[in-house]
Scaffold this active site. Sequence first.
Site, PDB file in Angstrom:
ATOM      1  N   THR A   1       8.751   0.212  -5.067  1.00  0.00           N
ATOM      2  CA  THR A   1       7.713  -1.473  -5.467  1.00  0.00           C
ATOM      3  C   THR A   1       8.291  -2.368  -6.251  1.00  0.00           C
ATOM      4  OG1 THR A   1       7.433   0.350  -7.801  1.00  0.00           O
ATOM      5  CG2 THR A   1       6.108   0.706  -6.276  1.00  0.00           C
ATOM      6  N   CYS A   2       7.448  -3.069  -6.673  1.00  0.00           N
ATOM      7  CA  CYS A   2       7.960  -4.422  -7.294  1.00  0.00           C
ATOM      8  C   CYS A   2       8.213  -4.231  -8.249  1.00  0.00           C
ATOM      9  CB  CYS A   2       7.180  -5.552  -7.153  1.00  0.00           C
ATOM     10  SG  CYS A   2       7.278  -6.652  -7.470  1.00  0.00           S
ATOM     11  N   PRO A   3       9.781  -5.016  -8.646  1.00  0.00           N
ATOM     12  CA  PRO A   3      10.096  -5.755  -8.380  1.00  0.00           C
ATOM     13  C   PRO A   3      11.710  -5.368  -7.036  1.00  0.00           C
ATOM     14  CG  PRO A   3      11.292  -5.873 -10.687  1.00  0.00           C
ATOM     15  CD  PRO A   3      10.194  -4.446 -10.366  1.00  0.00           C
TER      16      PRO A   3
ATOM     17  N   ASP B   1       5.050  -1.090   0.167  1.00  0.00           N
ATOM     18  CA  ASP B   1       4.569  -1.358  -1.494  1.00  0.00           C
ATOM     19  C   ASP B   1       3.076  -2.279  -0.582  1.00  0.00           C
ATOM     20  OD1 ASP B   1       3.878  -2.511  -3.775  1.00  0.00           O
ATOM     21  OD2 ASP B   1       5.527  -3.277  -4.463  1.00  0.00           O
TER      22      ASP B   1
END
Length: 89
Positions: A27-29, A54
Amino acid sequence: MSAADTSLAAGADAPAFQQEVDASGLTCPLPILRAKKALAQMESGQVVRVITTDRNAIRDFQAFARQTGNVLVAQQEAEGCCVHFLRRR
């Protein structure tokens, strides 16, 4: 959309690429950071293909391209994943 040629169709023709980053499950980042690291090792004009799962990655990569000056060549959505193509500035 921005100036990037962005395609969200799963059947769209994929651009040629020199390097691939599989950021599936991250997932981000983290997908952005992995793409940034790959781009830093590439020559100007080369393309990296980044695979993500994501849901927010589409917007994240659009923003990343705007902020860094790298070109978002295409984005392709398929079942549960998205593929992003970035050309190094």
